[in-house]
Design a protein around this motif. Structure first.
Motif, mmCIF file in Angstrom:
data_model
loop_
_atom_site.group_PDB
_atom_site.id
_atom_site.type_symbol
_atom_site.label_atom_id
_atom_site.label_comp_id
_atom_site.label_asym_id
_atom_site.label_seq_id
_atom_site.Cartn_x
_atom_site.Cartn_y
_atom_site.Cartn_z
ATOM 1 N N GLU B 5 -0.845 13.068 2.074
ATOM 2 C CA GLU B 5 -0.208 12.211 1.098
ATOM 3 C C GLU B 5 1.205 12.671 0.835
ATOM 4 O O GLU B 5 1.444 13.848 0.621
ATOM 5 N N GLU B 6 2.153 11.708 0.833
ATOM 6 C CA GLU B 6 3.493 12.087 0.433
ATOM 7 C C GLU B 6 3.827 11.305 -0.824
ATOM 8 O O GLU B 6 3.955 10.077 -0.780
ATOM 9 N N VAL B 7 3.921 12.042 -1.918
ATOM 10 C CA VAL B 7 4.196 11.385 -3.190
ATOM 11 C C VAL B 7 5.497 11.905 -3.753
ATOM 12 O O VAL B 7 5.649 13.110 -3.968
ATOM 13 N N LYS B 8 6.457 10.969 -3.976
ATOM 14 C CA LYS B 8 7.749 11.355 -4.556
ATOM 15 C C LYS B 8 7.971 10.535 -5.810
ATOM 16 O O LYS B 8 7.604 9.368 -5.866
ATOM 17 N N LEU B 9 8.604 11.162 -6.790
ATOM 18 C CA LEU B 9 8.950 10.434 -8.007
ATOM 19 C C LEU B 9 10.429 10.590 -8.278
ATOM 20 O O LEU B 9 10.922 11.712 -8.443
#
Lengths: 246, 225
Positions: B5-9
């Motif tokens: 998973e690649e999660v960026k905010l």
């Protein structure tokens, strides 16, 4: 849920009321439509929506659900059958985003045209409306992928959110002479509008354009005597604002 | 959910809309990369992912952008199972969504109106916010949090009240959060700020105060918007 008691408090001319009607029709849910009398609010409405005192209100087994897009999501979750929101979280988020955009940015731009204090401001508001339609044309192109609706082969959440405004959009075009759904600018939307309006679940809930024009003219005649001092002309959108505050 | 998973905010430290998304991610135990945006000089990635309103927060999940904080929170809830944020029952979900939009339009926008108003307009705007708080006070009846015994959707949506409302009061010189008028909201704020994941993820009050003082001083303009 055979003995479900489903009632919808609304009014024929309100685009927001159209939304749960379409949703209930898509799910094949039978309901009782309680039409509010023009110019007054029923006890039931005031009791069921004490916070806003506005239509639509869905009453399911006596429990009230308010705010049109919240009602549509409730209908989608409470009854099985036709899916209104897409099944995967990402596309659901896209649908919710555009529903929010239509209600919070696009529609206020539309009604803002009549309230614009200067010609410059009016021009800007009109541009915003067209810009919004262009965004939506792109969304239709991307998510539709050659399909007739935002929801693909069938009507979905964005279709309902935008399509519910078609009646008044057409009435406005008639009254103002300005074409918003322009084939040269947004051809996919023009085609979509026709298919949407002709859909089984929509036909019976969509108010006739001529009746809306008549209604707007009636409101103008009724109110201009009172508010000529404040606003030289009640335009169609002021009528729309009035209806949406019902 | 681990390495695939690649999660960026994309966010801004002082923004309550960004913070509520972080709270949602923490509630689910999702690991993410936080990218601080300079709103005076927005990155081309932000503008590419959110060309519509060019704002934070933007959640990027495996390259796909999700926009609007309330939409993002529902996305997080539906994507990562376990520890539900919204209630399960459709009627309770509708109710939670109703109060969330109510708070956004009446309370959040209401306090923004106070910031911008002067004189009699300001008095009217303050009264509107007080009326809204009365309604929310009633919603808290018999509950520790809006979500019940532990925080839920409405708590993180309204979480900005716990810090930013007080900051707003100081910056714009008004007072609505009266402990006598709103005892439940007052104790909710205290309880909310004591929740570990909130305590560890909330900006420093003094810095936030300075930020909003400047924000107001420069006419609410963050250049290059």
């Amino acid at each position: 849920m055979a003995s479900d008691d489903v009632k919808l408090i609304g009014a024929w001319a309100s685009p927001y009321v159209m939304r749960p009607r379409i949703a209930l029709n898509l799910k094949g849910v039978e309901y009782e439509f309680l039409e509010e009398k023009f110019g007054s609010k029923s006890e039931l409405l005031l009791k069921s929506n004490p916070v806003y005192k506005k239509i639509p209100v869905l009453l399911h087994g006596g429990k009230p659900i308010c705010e049109s897009l919240i009602i549509v999501q409730y209908i989608d979750e409470a009854w099985s059958g036709h899916s209104i929101l897409p099944s995967d979280p990402y596309h659901r988020a896209v649908a919710r985003f555009w529903g929010h955009y239509i209600d919070d940015k696009w529609f206020p731009a539309l009604t803002g045209i009549s309230r614009a204090p200067t010609d410059e401001a009016k021009k800007e508001a009109i541009e915003q409306v067209f810009a919004g339609l262009k965004f939506l044309e792109e969304v239709l192109e991307k998510s539709g992928a050659g399909k007739p609706f935002f929801g693909g082969d069938t009507i979905g959440y964005i279709d309902i959110a935008l399509g519910s405004h078609l009646g008044w959009l057409r009435a406005t075009e008639k009254l103002s002479g300005l074409t918003y759904l322009d084939e040269s600018k947004t051809p996919l939307l023009v085609c979509w509008a026709e298919k949407f309006s002709a859909h089984e679940a929509v036909k019976c809930a969509m108010p006739e354009t001529d009746k809306l024009v008549e209604f707007a003219q009636m409101l103008k005649a009724k109110f201009s005597a009172y508010i000529d001092a404040l606003s030289p002309s009640i335009t169609l959108f002021s009528s729309l604002n009035y209806i949406c505050s019902l | 959910m681990g390495g695939d998973e690649e999660v960026k905010l994309y966010g801004m430290w002082a923004s309550p809309a960004v913070r509520r998304v972080e709270w949602a991610l923490k509630m689910k135990g999702v690991e993410y990369q936080y990218i601080e945006e300079d709103l005076a000089k927005k990155s081309h990635q932000l503008l590419e992912h959110n060309p519509i309103n060019k704002q934070v927060p933007v959640l990027l999940h495996n390259g796909l952008p999700v926009l609007e904080s309330l939409v993002i929170i529902e996305y997080i809830d539906e994507t990562w199972k376990g520890n539900p944020i919204l209630p399960i029952d459709p009627y309770q979900r509708a109710s939670a969504r109703f109060w969330a939009t109510f708070a956004e339009t009446k309370l959040l926008d209401g306090t923004k109106a106070i910031f911008l108003a002067q004189g009699e307009e300001k008095v009217k705007a303050i009264k509107k916010v007080e009326d809204t708080l009365k309604v929310l006070e009633e919603e808290l009846r018999g509950k520790k949090f809006f979500g019940g015994e532990s925080i839920g959707y409405l708590d993180i949506v309204l979480g900005w009240i716990a810090l930013w409302l007080g900051v707003g009061e100081e910056v714009a010189d008004y007072r609505v959060l009266d402990a006598i008028k709103f005892p439940k909201i007052t104790s909710w704020i205290e309880n909310f700020l004591h929740v570990d994941l909130i305590k560890e993820n909330i900006p420093d009050r003094q810095h936030t105060l300075e930020f909003f003082h400047n924000f107001r001083r420069f006419g609410f303009a963050i250049p290059n918007k």
